[in-house]
Motif scaffolding. Structure first.
Motif: not given
Length: 717
Positions: A441-443, A648-650, A642-645
């Motif tokens: 997700a971060q990538a 990444a948190a989840a 925005a969704t990938a960030e």
């Protein structure tokens, strides 16, 4: 009854001695009766023989004197002299007197001891001449016809023996033997002798009849001439104070020994005549003396039987004691086992069933120790599982019902172990996946930003792509032909795989049928074992008569156990084969499915290639529209960033939860999935250390016709 219940020895003694006592009593009665009869017959014969012998001796003794009298009566000088004697002339004055007197003296001199005098008596003159010199007076008081001996002689018309009397001059017991003298057929007088009975008394007193028996000598008039009791001598039997039975014995000549009582004593007696004199010899002996040999023999017989009974009781007691001691040891051992003490030592060295029971006890103790070892090990393993350690190692080889417990424990541990392994693996995968998702997700967020800048470059390269799409359309046409060939080959492989699947299913059905057959064999072995147990019980009830059948039943049970074990081993092998077949079937089915997918994929690939070729032509026309789409993609990329960030948190939160799950699973010690779990690591060692039981030796010939002995309602098993 309590006496019988306390001791086997007492039971054996009573059950043996009571019949023996009855048998001995019957034997004693029979033998006693036979012996008593034999002894009575022998005693009677002795009494009879003794009486006849005494009578013969008296008869022989008297016969010498009666013969002398008869011979003298035929002397002619006596008859001629009596014819000459008349009433007018005294006999001593006749010229023949000296000759007559000398002849009488000569006859008397033949036996001076017993013959007291010889004499002649003239009937007409009633004169008497004796060898001792006595001559009766002519016309005096001496009358010949009044003399007792003459009257008796007249009655008998021949020789007569007078009743005994006491001689006046000698005071001896004397009898007179007289015989008529005839001349020309007429009695002219008589000749006789006066004879002493001293010799007869001596003869009678010398005779013996047993220890206390005696003889009695009586005349034909029942006057007692001799009796051990001197008071009875010269008395008539009717004048003696004896019983009527004793008097009857004396008066009557008997043919058999007579039983009678006199003076309160039981007696045996026999009466026999002395020649033809009419005199009698009566023998008597106490019944107690006659029965004395029988009483002694009966006493000896009773003592012998008593000694035999005592010896039998002693033998039975020690024999029973030898049998009871092993039973007592077994009872003590049984009590110790019942109390939980398995440390028993049965020192029983016999060659009977007690040694078999002792051997069975030892086997039972060893088996109980094995059960305790099973229980201890199962308890340790359950405690190990309770502590979270699922690495189970069985050191004991479980037999019988404990094998079920072992299998259940193993299956439970394996199931829990496999479940926890899968959970552990899933936790690792979740943790790994969450890390990857987080990193991705971060990538992705970073890549979305970079994609926005790259979209412009992408638009520039679209023209180049259009040219390449045309070339791709041509290559797609060629790929379509190759894909068609691959599709045909894959379809043929699919047909072959379907045939292989059918063969595998047929093998599976056959294996299932074999499993059913093995199950029937196992059921038959179980039923055979039950029948063998029933046969052993019936053989035990039959006792010694059923020992051979008990051996057969035991061997049948062993064969049933071996059959059941072989059936189980075969079932296990078949089950493994079924598992392998099922695994192969699954693989083949998977392969068939894959081939079907390949076929469908090949067909689908051909279609797609065709579509690619058609699409390539259309792409050239639509490339202009791509530029518009790129602009739209740029907007979407911004949104994806925005969704990938957020993802990444989840993912970081999911990774933290997965790590916590791994920490919880780390408390369990599990067998690794890649390592084969062997729950019989020490089985071989156990088999080598397990004590062996000596089985009884049986001859093979005992089981050659086994089917002839194991039948139930005509059905052979």
């Amino acid at each position: 009854m309590k006496f019988l219940q306390k001791s086997i020895a007492r039971k054996m003694i009573l059950l043996t001695v009571v019949p023996l006592i009855v048998l001995f009593c019957v034997l004693f009665v029979l033998v006693s009766g036979h012996v008593q009869k034999s002894i009575n017959q022998q005693a009677n014969e002795i009494v009879r023989t003794s009486s006849i012998s005494a009578s013969w001796q008296i008869s022989r003794y008297l016969s010498d004197y009666t013969t002398l009298v008869k011979t003298a009566a035929t002397n002619s000088i006596f008859s001629e002299y009596m014819e000459k004697v008349t009433m007018e002339t005294p006999v001593e004055e006749t010229p023949e007197f000296p000759e007559i007197y000398n002849e009488l003296k000569r006859i008397a001199g033949i036996d001076t001891t017993n013959i007291l005098a010889a004499w002649i008596a003239d009937l007409d003159s009633s004169q008497l001449i004796m060898s001792d010199g006595y001559v009766s007076e002519l016309g005096g008081n001496w009358v010949i016809t009044q003399r007792p001996w003459f009257i008796n002689m007249k009655e008998k018309m021949g020789l007569s023996i007078s009743e005994p009397y006491i001689d006046v001059s000698t005071q001896k017991l004397v009898i007179t033997i007289a015989i008529p003298i005839y001349s020309s057929g007429e009695m002219v007088g008589a000749f006789g002798i006066d004879m002493s009975l001293d010799q007869i008394t001596a003869i009678m007193s010398s005779l013996r009849l047993g220890d206390t028996g005696y003889f009695c000598f009586v005349t034909d008039k029942n006057t007692i001439l001799y009796h051990p009791t001197t008071d009875f001598v010269l008395k008539n039997i009717d004048e003696v104070s004896v019983s009527d039975d004793a008097k009857a014995l004396v008066k009557n000549i008997s043919t058999d020994v007579v039983q009678y009582e006199t003076g309160g004593n039981a007696m045996c007696g026999f009466n026999t005549t002395v020649g033809n004199t009419g005199w009698k010899v009566v023998s008597s002996i106490p019944r107690s003396e006659v029965d004395s040999p029988f009483i002694q023999l009966r006493t000896i017989l009773l003592l012998t039987m008593l000694v035999i009974l005592i010896a039998i009781c002693v033998i039975i007691y020690f024999a029973a004691k030898g049998m009871i001691n092993p039973l007592r040891k077994l009872a003590i051992a049984s009590d110790k086992i019942a109390a939980g003490d398995l440390d028993v030592d049965l020192d029983i060295r016999t060659s009977d069933e007690a040694s078999l029971v002792a051997h069975s006890f030892e086997k039972t103790v060893v088996r109980l120790k094995g059960y305790i070892a099973y229980i201890n090990e199962i308890s340790e393993l359950l405690h190990q599982i309770g502590n979270g350690d699922f690495r189970l190692t069985f050191k004991q080889k479980y037999d019988g019902e404990f094998a079920i417990i072992k299998d259940a424990l193993v299956s439970t541990a394996e199931m829990v172990n496999d479940t926890l392994l899968q959970i552990n693996l899933a936790a690792e995968q979740v943790a790994s996946g969450s890390d990857q998702v987080s990193s991705g997700a971060q990538a992705l967020s970073q890549g979305a930003t970079e994609q926005a800048s790259s979209i412009e470059e992408l638009s520039a390269t679209m023209n180049d792509i259009s040219t390449q799409i045309m070339e791709t359309a041509e290559n797609a046409t060629q790929a379509k032909a190759i894909a068609k060939e691959a599709s045909d080959a894959t379809a043929y492989g699919k047909e072959q795989m379907e045939l292989m699947v059918e063969a595998m299913e047929e093998i599976s059905r056959t294996s299932n049928q074999i499993g059913k057959i093995i199950k029937n064999i196992d059921d038959i072995a179980f039923q055979t074992n039950i029948l063998a147990l029933n046969a052993a019980v019936e053989a035990a009830r039959a006792g010694n008569a059923g020992r051979g059948f008990a051996v057969v039943a035991d061997e049948v049970r062993n064969l049933a156990s071996k059959s059941a074990e072989s059936a189980k081993n075969t079932a296990a092998l078949i089950e493994n084969s079924l598992h392998a077949i099922e695994k192969g079937t699954r693989i083949v089915n998977g392969t068939a499915t894959s081939l079907e997918g390949i076929v469908r994929g090949s067909e689908h690939s051909a279609e797609i290639i065709q579509k690619i070729a058609d699409a390539s032509n259309e792409q050239a026309q639509s490339i202009t529209q791509v530029n518009l789409g790129v602009e739209q993609i740029s907007a979407v990329v911004q949104t994806n960033s925005a969704t990938a960030e957020e993802e990444a948190a989840a993912s970081e939160e999911l990774s933290a939860q997965a790590q916590m799950l791994k920490e919880l699973l780390s408390k369990f010690i599990l067998a690794s999935d890649g390592v084969e779990r062997d729950v019989f690591d020490n089985t071989e060692k156990l088999d080598s250390e397990k004590p062996s039981f000596d089985e009884p030796d049986f001859e093979e010939s005992s089981f050659e016709n086994l089917e002839d002995y194991i039948e139930d309602d005509g059905t052979k098993y």
